[in-house]
Design a protein around this motif. Structure first.
Motif, PDB file in Angstrom:
ATOM      1  N   GLN A  57       0.825  -1.203   0.000  1.00 49.86           N
ATOM      2  CA  GLN A  57       0.000   0.000   0.000  1.00 49.86           C
ATOM      3  C   GLN A  57       0.865   1.262   0.000  1.00 49.86           C
ATOM      4  O   GLN A  57       0.519   2.253  -0.637  1.00 49.86           O
ATOM      5  CB  GLN A  57      -0.930   0.043   1.222  1.00 49.86           C
ATOM      6  N   GLN A  58       1.961   1.222   0.730  1.00 50.23           N
ATOM      7  CA  GLN A  58       2.843   2.389   0.806  1.00 50.23           C
ATOM      8  C   GLN A  58       3.463   2.678  -0.554  1.00 50.23           C
ATOM      9  O   GLN A  58       3.493   3.828  -1.005  1.00 50.23           O
ATOM     10  CB  GLN A  58       3.939   2.148   1.850  1.00 50.23           C
ATOM     11  N   GLN A  61       0.811   3.997  -2.955  1.00 58.03           N
ATOM     12  CA  GLN A  61       0.490   5.402  -2.664  1.00 58.03           C
ATOM     13  C   GLN A  61       1.593   6.316  -3.166  1.00 58.03           C
ATOM     14  O   GLN A  61       1.320   7.397  -3.710  1.00 58.03           O
ATOM     15  CB  GLN A  61       0.251   5.617  -1.168  1.00 58.03           C
TER      16      GLN A  61
END
Length: 87
Positions: A57-58, A61
């Motif tokens: 997810q990091q 993003q």
């Protein structure tokens, strides 16, 4: 050992290379002649979930942020922004 020889002793981290064909993110970015923000976004997407300590997810993003930065650059002068995180 020269500085260049020492640099070559440190190969690209494995999380930037595909497991099936072994393509490196850097080579893909170079082959498609991507600009900075687009190239960084592609690299983040290709390594998503592979780098220890970095959840997918990091990285996703971060890729989205760089795509917003690129869109902001493209829209510059039109008074249109994409909502990227401002640094």
């Amino acid at each position: 050992m020269t500085e260049k020889e020492e640099y070559k002793q440190h190969p690209e981290p494995s999380y930037y290379s595909g497991t099936k064909y072994g393509y490196s993110a850097r080579k893909v970015v170079e082959d498609f002649d991507l600009g900075y923000n687009t190239g960084v976004a592609v690299s983040y997407l290709l390594r998503a979930g592979k780098k220890p300590g970095n959840p997918a997810q990091q990285d996703i993003q971060k890729a989205i942020n760089h795509l917003h930065f690129e869109l902001d650059k493209l829209y510059k002068g039109n008074d249109t922004t994409t909502g990227a995180i401002q640094l």
